[in-house]
Design an enzyme around this catalytic site. Structure first.
Site, PDB file in Angstrom:
ATOM      1  N   ASP A   1      31.691   0.932 -19.475  1.00 26.84           N
ATOM      2  CA  ASP A   1      30.950  -0.179 -20.084  1.00 26.84           C
ATOM      3  C   ASP A   1      29.565  -0.330 -19.448  1.00 26.84           C
ATOM      4  O   ASP A   1      29.170  -1.429 -19.055  1.00 26.84           O
ATOM      5  CB  ASP A   1      31.730  -1.488 -19.945  1.00 26.84           C
ATOM      6  CG  ASP A   1      33.208  -1.332 -20.269  1.00 26.84           C
ATOM      7  OD1 ASP A   1      33.518  -0.593 -21.217  1.00 26.84           O
ATOM      8  OD2 ASP A   1      34.035  -1.955 -19.573  1.00 26.84           O
TER       9      ASP A   1
ATOM     10  N   GLU B   1      34.222  -3.678 -30.934  1.00 27.75           N
ATOM     11  CA  GLU B   1      33.876  -4.293 -29.654  1.00 27.75           C
ATOM     12  C   GLU B   1      32.618  -3.644 -29.091  1.00 27.75           C
ATOM     13  O   GLU B   1      32.030  -2.744 -29.700  1.00 27.75           O
ATOM     14  CB  GLU B   1      35.035  -4.154 -28.658  1.00 27.75           C
ATOM     15  CG  GLU B   1      35.328  -2.713 -28.254  1.00 27.75           C
ATOM     16  CD  GLU B   1      36.510  -2.570 -27.306  1.00 27.75           C
ATOM     17  OE1 GLU B   1      37.287  -3.538 -27.153  1.00 27.75           O
ATOM     18  OE2 GLU B   1      36.654  -1.477 -26.706  1.00 27.75           O
TER      19      GLU B   1
END
Length: 323
Positions: A16, A199
């Site tokens: 991420d 997402e």
């Protein structure tokens, strides 16, 4: 212009990833750490320098309560002369009645010039609340025409799947001003492999448009990126103004052992002109147990270009090239 290439992977075991180039000439990097127990920032004058920069812990998870477990996907933003980090956290590692983690979104703030000072320089602004009290994560922000917008992923109990993408205007960096608008939900085959997921949104403003990339499906080799597009003079809070790619814009490259690229961010190269995509990727598919607990999602940075219509062309994941 000389071709720009970076060591791949640039930073190991950092999923991420988020890189922000500030006006002070530094690149700032943050990402999920494998232990999911803290937020780190590192900085360097160059992209390559981030690989060797010492991480500074600026916040640690609580011993108990809503910010005590599974600290995910921090992003560092500079808004109105202050630093903000958005992240997701949970009170427990247990699943809820829908069989999902129990994350909510949170914000911390620092008003120092250098965000890498002491932990006490950061104050907690608490949960960024939305009308639905449900699994939510992966918040990002962008500014357009003097307004601040928040984009995130959240579960709607009435919609099949794990998470959809939403947008709202903000009254300040930790409070929504408008009702959330759903921009995308998992619907295509490539978005619904193993899990129904949208997402990890990231916003790129170029060529008169906003390009909103996101990640879909399970976090293994099925993970792939999609993209929404909106004219920058349109109402971004009207879902009808966003168009959605029907096919992935970035996905696994089996030939070069690059699997599950995604959860990206955008920055610019040292030349100030070349756009860069920052993402994580694995080089194997034999994952033991839950992919979320496999630490080998590594940070990779790649330049990208645009087609004749000004739309990003991300190409394929970068093969490993480190020595």
């Amino acid at each position: 212009m000389a071709e720009i290439n970076y060591t791949a992977p640039l930073i190991i075991q950092r999923a991420d990833p988020y890189i922000y180039r500030h006006t002070d000439g530094y690149y700032y990097f943050t990402a999920s750490v494998p232990a999911y127990n803290r937020i780190e920032i590192r900085r360097a004058r160059t992209i390559e320098g981030l690989a060797h920069a010492a991480p500074r812990t600026i916040w640690r998870k609580h011993d108990e309560g809503p910010m005590s477990q599974l600290i995910w996907a921090p992003e560092l933003h500079y808004i109105g002369g202050k630093w903000f980090v958005y992240f997701a956290a949970a009170e427990t590692t247990a699943f809820d009645e829908n069989g999902m983690f129990q994350h909510r979104m949170f914000c911390i703030e620092c008003d120092q010039d250098n965000p890498m000072g002491k932990e006490e320089d950061w104050i907690e602004r608490g949960q960024v609340k939305t009308p639905m009290d449900s699994f939510s994560l992966d918040a990002t922000t962008f500014e357009l025409n003097g307004k601040l917008y928040y984009v995130w992923a959240q579960k709607d109990p009435d919609i099949k799947g794990n998470s959809n993408l939403y947008i709202a205007e903000m009254v300040n960096p930790w409070t929504l001003k408008t009702k959330p608008v759903m921009l995308s939900k998992p619907e295509y085959d490539w978005e619904t492999k193993v899990f129904w997921v949208n997402e990890g949104p990231a916003v790129l403003h170029r060529n008169g448009r906003l390009f909103l990339t996101y990640s879909a499906s399970a976090t293994d080799e099925n993970y792939a990126m999609g993209m929404l597009t909106c004219a920058d003079d349109a109402d971004v809070l009207d879902a009808a103004n966003w168009s959605k790619s029907k096919t992935p814009v970035f996905q696994s490259d089996i030939a070069h052992d690059q699997f599950g690229p995604g959860h990206n961010s955008f920055t610019v190269a040292e030349d100030g002109q070349t756009d860069l995509m920052v993402y994580h990727c694995r080089n194997y598919t034999d994952i033991k147990g839950d992919p979320l607990y496999d630490p080998n999602r590594h940070t990779i940075v790649k330049p990208f270009t645009y087609d004749a219509n000004g739309v990003p062309e991300f190409g394929k994941p970068v093969p490993y090239n480190y020595k």
